[in-house]
Design a protein around this motif. Structure first.
Motif, PDB file in Angstrom:
ATOM      1  N   GLN A   1      -2.072 -17.337  10.725  1.00 28.60           N
ATOM      2  CA  GLN A   1      -0.673 -17.362  10.306  1.00 28.60           C
ATOM      3  C   GLN A   1      -0.116 -15.965  10.060  1.00 28.60           C
ATOM      4  N   GLY A   2      -0.977 -15.012   9.854  1.00 25.44           N
ATOM      5  CA  GLY A   2      -0.519 -13.643   9.631  1.00 25.44           C
ATOM      6  C   GLY A   2      -0.553 -13.260   8.164  1.00 25.44           C
ATOM      7  N   THR A   3      -0.654 -11.963   7.935  1.00 26.56           N
ATOM      8  CA  THR A   3      -0.620 -11.438   6.579  1.00 26.56           C
ATOM      9  C   THR A   3       0.251 -10.183   6.564  1.00 26.56           C
ATOM     10  N   GLN A   4       1.094 -10.083   5.560  1.00 26.25           N
ATOM     11  CA  GLN A   4       2.061  -8.984   5.491  1.00 26.25           C
ATOM     12  C   GLN A   4       1.402  -7.730   4.930  1.00 26.25           C
ATOM     13  N   VAL A   5       1.602  -6.636   5.615  1.00 25.42           N
ATOM     14  CA  VAL A   5       1.200  -5.322   5.119  1.00 25.42           C
ATOM     15  C   VAL A   5       2.461  -4.474   4.993  1.00 25.42           C
ATOM     16  N   THR A   6       2.704  -3.998   3.793  1.00 25.90           N
ATOM     17  CA  THR A   6       3.873  -3.164   3.536  1.00 25.90           C
ATOM     18  C   THR A   6       3.412  -1.810   3.021  1.00 25.90           C
TER      19      THR A   6
ATOM     20  N   ARG B   1      -7.313   6.178  12.960  1.00 23.55           N
ATOM     21  CA  ARG B   1      -6.941   5.728  11.609  1.00 23.55           C
ATOM     22  C   ARG B   1      -7.468   4.329  11.305  1.00 23.55           C
ATOM     23  N   PHE B   2      -7.474   3.467  12.302  1.00 22.70           N
ATOM     24  CA  PHE B   2      -7.905   2.085  12.114  1.00 22.70           C
ATOM     25  C   PHE B   2      -9.257   1.876  12.789  1.00 22.70           C
ATOM     26  N   THR B   3     -10.058   0.991  12.206  1.00 23.25           N
ATOM     27  CA  THR B   3     -11.353   0.630  12.784  1.00 23.25           C
ATOM     28  C   THR B   3     -11.517  -0.878  12.752  1.00 23.25           C
ATOM     29  N   ILE B   4     -11.829  -1.442  13.904  1.00 17.63           N
ATOM     30  CA  ILE B   4     -12.086  -2.883  13.984  1.00 17.63           C
ATOM     31  C   ILE B   4     -13.586  -3.110  14.034  1.00 17.63           C
ATOM     32  N   SER B   5     -14.037  -4.148  13.347  1.00 18.36           N
ATOM     33  CA  SER B   5     -15.455  -4.508  13.360  1.00 18.36           C
ATOM     34  C   SER B   5     -15.564  -6.018  13.211  1.00 18.36           C
ATOM     35  N   ARG B   6     -16.758  -6.530  13.454  1.00 15.96           N
ATOM     36  CA  ARG B   6     -16.943  -7.975  13.332  1.00 15.96           C
ATOM     37  C   ARG B   6     -18.318  -8.278  12.773  1.00 15.96           C
ATOM     38  N   ASP B   7     -18.386  -9.407  12.095  1.00 18.39           N
ATOM     39  CA  ASP B   7     -19.643  -9.935  11.563  1.00 18.39           C
ATOM     40  C   ASP B   7     -19.783 -11.326  12.169  1.00 18.39           C
ATOM     41  N   ASP B   8     -20.603 -11.438  13.185  1.00 14.05           N
ATOM     42  CA  ASP B   8     -20.714 -12.721  13.886  1.00 14.05           C
ATOM     43  C   ASP B   8     -21.389 -13.793  13.032  1.00 14.05           C
ATOM     44  N   ALA B   9     -22.200 -13.402  12.084  1.00 13.51           N
ATOM     45  CA  ALA B   9     -22.829 -14.389  11.194  1.00 13.51           C
ATOM     46  C   ALA B   9     -21.780 -15.074  10.328  1.00 13.51           C
ATOM     47  N   LYS B  10     -20.665 -14.391  10.102  1.00 14.68           N
ATOM     48  CA  LYS B  10     -19.594 -14.943   9.280  1.00 14.68           C
ATOM     49  C   LYS B  10     -18.374 -15.334  10.108  1.00 14.68           C
TER      50      LYS B  10
ATOM     51  N   VAL C   1       0.854  -1.186   0.000  1.00 17.57           N
ATOM     52  CA  VAL C   1       0.000   0.000   0.000  1.00 17.57           C
ATOM     53  C   VAL C   1       0.892   1.239   0.000  1.00 17.57           C
ATOM     54  N   GLN C   2       0.467   2.257  -0.715  1.00 17.75           N
ATOM     55  CA  GLN C   2       1.222   3.502  -0.708  1.00 17.75           C
ATOM     56  C   GLN C   2       0.937   4.294   0.558  1.00 17.75           C
ATOM     57  N   PRO C   3       1.885   5.083   1.014  1.00 14.44           N
ATOM     58  CA  PRO C   3       1.639   5.939   2.187  1.00 14.44           C
ATOM     59  C   PRO C   3       0.400   6.803   1.974  1.00 14.44           C
ATOM     60  N   GLY C   4      -0.418   6.871   3.012  1.00 15.60           N
ATOM     61  CA  GLY C   4      -1.676   7.595   2.926  1.00 15.60           C
ATOM     62  C   GLY C   4      -2.830   6.767   2.413  1.00 15.60           C
ATOM     63  N   GLY C   5      -2.537   5.566   1.972  1.00 18.09           N
ATOM     64  CA  GLY C   5      -3.568   4.698   1.425  1.00 18.09           C
ATOM     65  C   GLY C   5      -4.332   3.930   2.492  1.00 18.09           C
ATOM     66  N   SER C   6      -5.234   3.090   2.026  1.00 15.41           N
ATOM     67  CA  SER C   6      -6.102   2.303   2.912  1.00 15.41           C
ATOM     68  C   SER C   6      -6.026   0.824   2.541  1.00 15.41           C
ATOM     69  N   ARG C   7      -6.377   0.031   3.514  1.00 20.45           N
ATOM     70  CA  ARG C   7      -6.410  -1.428   3.305  1.00 20.45           C
ATOM     71  C   ARG C   7      -7.371  -2.009   4.319  1.00 20.45           C
ATOM     72  N   ARG C   8      -8.093  -3.059   3.919  1.00 23.27           N
ATOM     73  CA  ARG C   8      -8.961  -3.751   4.861  1.00 23.27           C
ATOM     74  C   ARG C   8      -8.506  -5.194   5.001  1.00 23.27           C
ATOM     75  N   LEU C   9      -8.241  -5.595   6.221  1.00 25.68           N
ATOM     76  CA  LEU C   9      -7.878  -6.966   6.525  1.00 25.68           C
ATOM     77  C   LEU C   9      -9.119  -7.714   7.023  1.00 25.68           C
ATOM     78  N   SER C  10      -9.156  -8.999   6.698  1.00 20.98           N
ATOM     79  CA  SER C  10     -10.242  -9.863   7.167  1.00 20.98           C
ATOM     80  C   SER C  10      -9.648 -11.057   7.882  1.00 20.98           C
ATOM     81  N   CYS C  11     -10.388 -11.557   8.836  1.00 19.16           N
ATOM     82  CA  CYS C  11      -9.952 -12.741   9.580  1.00 19.16           C
ATOM     83  C   CYS C  11     -11.187 -13.566   9.888  1.00 19.16           C
TER      84      CYS C  11
ATOM     85  N   THR D   1     -16.262 -13.479  11.422  1.00 15.85           N
ATOM     86  CA  THR D   1     -15.194 -12.710  10.793  1.00 15.85           C
ATOM     87  C   THR D   1     -14.986 -11.377  11.505  1.00 15.85           C
ATOM     88  N   VAL D   2     -13.725 -11.008  11.641  1.00 15.02           N
ATOM     89  CA  VAL D   2     -13.360  -9.702  12.175  1.00 15.02           C
ATOM     90  C   VAL D   2     -12.585  -8.959  11.089  1.00 15.02           C
ATOM     91  N   TYR D   3     -12.824  -7.662  11.011  1.00 13.54           N
ATOM     92  CA  TYR D   3     -12.189  -6.833  10.001  1.00 13.54           C
ATOM     93  C   TYR D   3     -11.328  -5.762  10.655  1.00 13.54           C
TER      94      TYR D   3
END
Length: 121
Positions: A113-118, A66-75, A12-22, A77-79
């Motif tokens: 296992q983790g996911t790399q964010v650069t 800057r970051f927001t955590i949320s969850r969908d219990d039906a799935k 991701v470029q500086p200033g950009g956004s990304r959404r992680l899922s778990c 999944t946490v974001y």
């Protein structure tokens, strides 16, 4: 057998956004707190954000606003929505879930296992 799998990492470029899922898959009775951690090279793993089953949220000071955590219990999944990303956010992001397998069982912590964010231009 419960598995926790993260996705969404990348460059991701500086200033950009990304959404992680778990997502926690497999048979379980309940999932309590789910959290995101990160570990940068040469540094200890740190808590980024966590969310309880009733929606209470905790954030590291470095990501508040800057970051927001949320969850969908039906799935099961946490974001983690990450905005205004900085080079200092570069790390391996891991998710965990505190899971009770049955009504009478103890609660166990499962890790992905983790996911790399650069963050780089």
């Amino acid at each position: 057998q419960v598995q926790v799998v993260e996705s969404g990492g990348g460059l991701v470029q500086p200033g950009g956004s990304r959404r992680l899922s778990c997502t926690a898959s497999g048979s379980s009775y309940s999932i309590n707190t789910m959290g995101w951690y990160r570990q940068a090279p040469g540094k200890e793993r740190e808590l980024v954000a966590a969310i309880t089953s009733i929606g209470s949220r905790t954030y590291a000071d470095s990501v508040k606003g800057r970051f927001t955590i949320s969850r969908d219990d039906a799935k099961n999944t946490v974001y983690l929505q990450m905005n205004s990303l900085q080079a200092e956010d570069t790390a391996i992001y891991s998710c965990n879930a505190n899971i009770r397998l049955s009504r009478r069982s103890n609660e166990w912590t499962y890790w992905g296992q983790g996911t790399q964010v650069t963050v780089s231009s």
